[in-house]
Motif scaffolding. Structure first.
Motif, PDB file in Angstrom:
ATOM      1  N   LYS A 144      38.665  46.563  35.415  1.00  0.00           N
ATOM      2  CA  LYS A 144      37.396  46.889  36.052  1.00  0.00           C
ATOM      3  C   LYS A 144      36.812  45.672  36.768  1.00  0.00           C
ATOM      4  CE  LYS A 144      33.180  48.665  36.657  1.00  0.00           C
ATOM      5  NZ  LYS A 144      32.871  49.403  37.893  1.00  0.00           N
ATOM      6  N   SER A 145      36.851  44.513  36.120  1.00  0.00           N
ATOM      7  CA  SER A 145      36.290  43.301  36.719  1.00  0.00           C
ATOM      8  C   SER A 145      37.089  42.864  37.933  1.00  0.00           C
ATOM      9  CB  SER A 145      36.248  42.173  35.680  1.00  0.00           C
ATOM     10  OG  SER A 145      35.388  42.497  34.610  1.00  0.00           O
ATOM     11  N   VAL A 146      38.420  42.956  37.851  1.00  0.00           N
ATOM     12  CA  VAL A 146      39.265  42.565  38.981  1.00  0.00           C
ATOM     13  C   VAL A 146      39.033  43.493  40.162  1.00  0.00           C
ATOM     14  CG1 VAL A 146      41.647  42.336  39.786  1.00  0.00           C
ATOM     15  CG2 VAL A 146      41.017  41.476  37.531  1.00  0.00           C
ATOM     16  N   PHE A 147      38.939  44.781  39.904  1.00  0.00           N
ATOM     17  CA  PHE A 147      38.704  45.749  40.978  1.00  0.00           C
ATOM     18  C   PHE A 147      37.373  45.461  41.669  1.00  0.00           C
ATOM     19  CE2 PHE A 147      37.648  49.702  43.034  1.00  0.00           C
ATOM     20  CZ  PHE A 147      38.861  50.293  43.357  1.00  0.00           C
ATOM     21  N   ARG A 171      39.900  36.883  40.071  1.00  0.00           N
ATOM     22  CA  ARG A 171      40.387  36.870  41.450  1.00  0.00           C
ATOM     23  C   ARG A 171      41.819  36.349  41.466  1.00  0.00           C
ATOM     24  NH1 ARG A 171      37.016  33.101  45.012  1.00  0.00           N
ATOM     25  NH2 ARG A 171      35.765  34.949  45.488  1.00  0.00           N
ATOM     26  N   LEU A 172      42.687  37.056  42.179  1.00  0.00           N
ATOM     27  CA  LEU A 172      44.045  36.581  42.380  1.00  0.00           C
ATOM     28  C   LEU A 172      44.075  35.626  43.572  1.00  0.00           C
ATOM     29  CD1 LEU A 172      46.036  39.889  41.845  1.00  0.00           C
ATOM     30  CD2 LEU A 172      46.213  37.838  40.442  1.00  0.00           C
ATOM     31  N   PRO A 173      44.620  34.426  43.404  1.00  0.00           N
ATOM     32  CA  PRO A 173      44.739  33.512  44.544  1.00  0.00           C
ATOM     33  C   PRO A 173      45.922  33.890  45.417  1.00  0.00           C
ATOM     34  CG  PRO A 173      45.729  32.511  42.628  1.00  0.00           C
ATOM     35  CD  PRO A 173      45.170  33.836  42.172  1.00  0.00           C
ATOM     36  N   GLU A 174      46.074  33.190  46.489  1.00  0.00           N
ATOM     37  CA  GLU A 174      47.191  33.422  47.404  1.00  0.00           C
ATOM     38  C   GLU A 174      48.536  33.344  46.687  1.00  0.00           C
ATOM     39  OE1 GLU A 174      48.692  31.566  51.681  1.00  0.00           O
ATOM     40  OE2 GLU A 174      47.506  30.342  50.309  1.00  0.00           O
TER      41      GLU A 174
END
Length: 808
Positions: free
Chosen positions: A363-366, A718-721
């Motif tokens: 949920k937080s990532v979305f 958050r996913l980085p590059e």
């Protein structure tokens, strides 16, 4: 020395070697060796065996990667490679990406953005002169120095972080100094970007005695083009005028060159002393005793004797001008409404579905990804239509990129089709129309990158736009098909059918350079890219022994994209254009490509696998890479080979525990902190996951998705590059690639693709359908208000059970 500092040294050494062209090879090797020796000694001192091994490995491999065929007569004749791809030898300059890892700013640097404006500073909020930091708008740097000192010394950090994507807060204090004990002063900087810059500075005296000090804000504006910021900045001082006004508290910088005009205005909007306040008191005009700064050169200087329980309150507004456009600050409070959030952006935000899950991380990532997509959006109007689409990433890629924008849109079509529509509209409008070797442009080709800085405007750089990508054109066709499948906007596709046909023509006429049935790439530009696939660093495509192939190169995944694109255009030709003849031709071409590809790109070595490409001599480029997962996504892999490919992708040599590496650990060029040769990219993993689902490997897809989502939980959801390719067993947390963009568009889009794979979500024949396989760790997923076919849908699933219904 801390482990992260040692890691930074190793990365810096790797960056030195990354651009080690032949003329500069000895210099760069010496620089890299010095850094690696320092890292090795420090790693041994703290007993970190993993870092010791990394430093020792890099020390043992300092030479330039050899070029295939490096002996005999063939080696004496110059042949272009991704390292040296230019049509003619180019004079080497001491430039490159010398500052691609910013030691001046550090791993805790703060970047905020709004549209095409961003600011990059260190954790204190400072932009030291000569660093890569600054305030940039539309590829020009308007502030190159923004440094706050107290009695000539830097402040001490308490805590800083991004608040909203357009704002940041910095909480600082004073070091021990004559007349002022350490921690007597609380210094607060609140920063907001958007258009220009708005910054509040508050200095609060908590001591019982008055505090005499000099507060100095050093300011500079070098008007560097973004291409220069990370390398060597030319001196523009002879064309930069200053008209500062002490009475108005104004610093004015004006630059003009061959009709290109840029200005920076730093206005002291508020300055004075507030009495009887504390460090929690908001800055305001009430009870303010005015105290304007003096101007010393390009610096604003406050000479203050600050009474006890009082504050020096300062508000600064920075406006910028590019030619005839003047930009004022848009924000001045945390969480405020966007003044310019109108039109297409508002529509998209309203259409974004609401998401719930039993899994708090998911949920937080979305939710974080929704905010980041909003932060990365580019809006505008072209040919009478508003558009909104994602820029590639912060900080260096806040512009339109073909490949990045297309893949992000593919990941997010089910979330917000307006992004997809905007991407298709703008990329189609800028489709190539002629042969222009400097820009690698060809008729029907979809662009790689657009820039608007001075060097591009004056024609020194080819990015107006630059077309050096071989995969954006088939991806454009795939996205056009995906947009049609999820919507009822058939007229949009019909009105762009000429663009579709031009893209197909480019594939066959220009993409296939030699008539062998494969799309290859090789730049014709004196400033073109060597590799023009998604792994576009100079060593991104290499043999299994680490050697570099000759151009032109045909990479495997691009052929998969072409296969998928032709089948999708055939489907659209029949359904929308009543063109059965074109549909039949394209299906036959796709069938032939399927047969030819599975003959020419398959190797029986290593248990059987797809090589990453064919070199300029049509020989296998035999490294084992994540690109195989893209082949699953495109559908070009026969069913009887799918299990073999999946086993490779999920093996310990490729799957680290956090995701699939770009290249196998068994390959000679593997480097866990090499940009495209051992790292883990979320967007890459999302495409692999979608490919696994296509072939029925749901558990493997979920394994990747869960690993990536857990990795995001270590980075503020958050996913980085990209991540470093270290095994999960070695460390209990993922290590972001140190120069990774964050947020970065296709990394931001990856979680949406993972949710889609868990749900088995698809759109066909006017309805939303699901085939859920939601992991037990996730529990329930509910998507409320998904937009498709001109209406809204609710999707709910637990395990393998689920339902789809129209939103009430």
């Amino acid at each position: 020395m801390e482990p992260k500092e040692i890691f930074e040294l190793i990365v810096k050494a790797d960056e030195k070697l990354k651009y080690a062209t032949q003329k500069l090879a000895d210099t760069r090797r010496a620089q890299a060796r010095e850094l690696l020796v320092q890292a090795l000694e420090a790693a041994r001192e703290i007993g970190n065996e993993q870092l010791v091994q990394q430093a020792e490995t890099r020390l043992a491999d300092l030479g330039m990667p050899p070029i295939a065929g490096g002996s005999g007569e063939a080696a004496t004749a110059r042949r272009p490679t991704p390292l040296d791809p230019y049509p003619e030898p180019r004079q080497e300059e001491e430039s490159g990406d010398e500052k691609s890892y910013p030691p001046e700013l550090g791993t805790d640097a703060i970047a905020i953005l709004e549209g095409r404006t961003f600011m990059f500073s260190d954790s204190l909020g400072d932009v030291p002169p000569g660093s890569i930091g600054g305030l940039l708008y539309d590829d020009t740097r308007f502030l190159s120095c923004w440094q706050l000192t107290l009695n000539g010394r830097p402040l001490s950090l308490l805590k800083s972080r991004v608040v909203d994507y357009y704002s940041a807060a910095f909480f600082l204090t004073n070091p021990d100094m004559p007349g002022i004990r350490a921690n007597s002063l609380s210094v607060r900087r609140f920063r907001f970007v958007g258009g220009g810059l708005h910054e509040q500075i508050g200095v609060f005296n908590s001591a019982t005695e008055p505090a005499p000090f000099e507060l100095r804000l050093s300011v500079g504006a070098d008007y560097a083009d973004l291409f220069e910021v990370k390398s060597s900045v030319r001196d523009r001082s002879d064309k930069t005028d200053r008209e500062h006004d002490p009475a108005e508290g104004l610093l004015h910088f004006h630059y003009e060159n061959a009709g290109y005009v840029a200005e920076t205005n730093v206005q002291v909007a508020l300055s004075g002393i507030q009495r009887g306040v504390n460090a929690s008191t908001p800055i305001g005009r009430e009870g303010l005793e005015a105290q304007l700064p003096r101007i010393d050169g390009d610096d604003l200087v406050w000479d203050v004797e600050l009474p006890s329980r009082s504050a020096l309150a300062i508000v600064l507004r920075v406006t910028v001008r590019v030619n005839e456009r003047v930009l004022e600050p848009m924000h001045d409070e945390f969480g405020d409404e966007q003044e310019q959030a109108k039109g297409a952006l508002t529509t998209w935000l309203e259409e974004v579905p609401r998401f719930r899950s039993d899994n708090a991380v998911l949920k937080s990532v979305f939710d974080k990804s929704i905010v980041d997509l909003a932060a990365l959006r580019i809006t505008g109007e072209l040919r009478g239509e508003e558009y909104i689409l994602p820029a590639a990433g912060l900080p260096w890629f806040m512009t339109l990129f073909g490949r990045d924008t297309l893949i992000t849109s593919l990941q997010t079509t089910w979330v917000g089709p307006e992004l997809t529509r905007g991407a298709l509209h703008l990329l189609g409008a800028l489709q190539g129309t002629k042969v222009d070797e400097f820009r690698d442009e060809e008729p029907g080709k979809i662009l790689h990158e657009v820039r608007n800085g001075e060097l591009t405007v004056l024609g020194e750089k080819p990015h107006s736009p630059y077309y050096g990508t071989a995969d954006a054109t088939p991806l454009y066709l795939i996205l056009m098909s995906e947009y049609r499948r999820y919507g009822d906007d058939h007229e949009f596709v019909r009105s762009r059918w000429d663009q579709v046909l031009a893209a197909v023509e480019w594939i066959d006429r220009y993409g296939d350079r030699d008539g062998d049935g494969y799309v290859e790439y090789q730049t014709r530009s004196s400033q073109g890219l060597g590799n023009q696939c998604w792994k576009d660093s100079w060593d991104g495509i290499q043999y299994s022994d680490g050697t570099i192939p000759y151009l032109p190169i045909a990479t495997a995944e691009i052929q998969g994209y072409v296969y998928d694109a032709k089948l999708r255009v055939a489907e659209m030709a029949e359904a929308l254009m009543d063109d059965a003849e074109l549909a039949s031709r394209l299906r036959k071409e796709a069938d032939l490509l399927h047969e030819r590809f599975n003959r020419d790109f398959w190797s029986e070595e290593r248990g059987g696998y797809y090589v990453v490409g064919l070199d300029g001599d049509k020989k296998h480029i035999d490294s084992m890479t994540s690109n195989m997962g893209h082949l699953l996504w495109s559908g070009i892999v026969p069913e009887d080979r799918a299990r073999i490919v999946v086993d490779h992708l999920m093996s310990d040599d490729m799957f680290s525990g956090w995701g699939v590496r770009t290249i196998s650990r068994e390959d000679g060029g593997y480097n866990p902190i090499g940009y495209h040769v051992g790292t883990i990219w979320p967007h890459d993993n999302s495409i692999i996951a979608m490919g696994l689902v296509r072939y029925g490997f749901r558990d493997e897809a979920n394994r990747i998705a869960l690993a990536q989502l857990e990795a995001a939980s270590f980075g503020d959801f958050r996913l980085p590059e990209a991540f470093a390719g270290f095994d999960r067993s070695v460390g209990r947390f993922p290590v972001p690639y140190p120069t990774a963009c964050s947020p970065q568009a296709w990394a931001t889009g990856a979680p949406f693709a993972f949710v889609k794979t868990m749900l088995g979500l698809d759109a066909r024949d006017g309805a939303v359908v699901i085939d859920p396989r939601v992991p037990e760790e996730v529990g329930r997923i509910l998507v409320h208000g998904m937009h498709a076919f001109g209406t809204h849908w609710d999707v709910e699933a637990v395990g393998t059970n689920g339902n789809v219904r129209l939103t009430r």
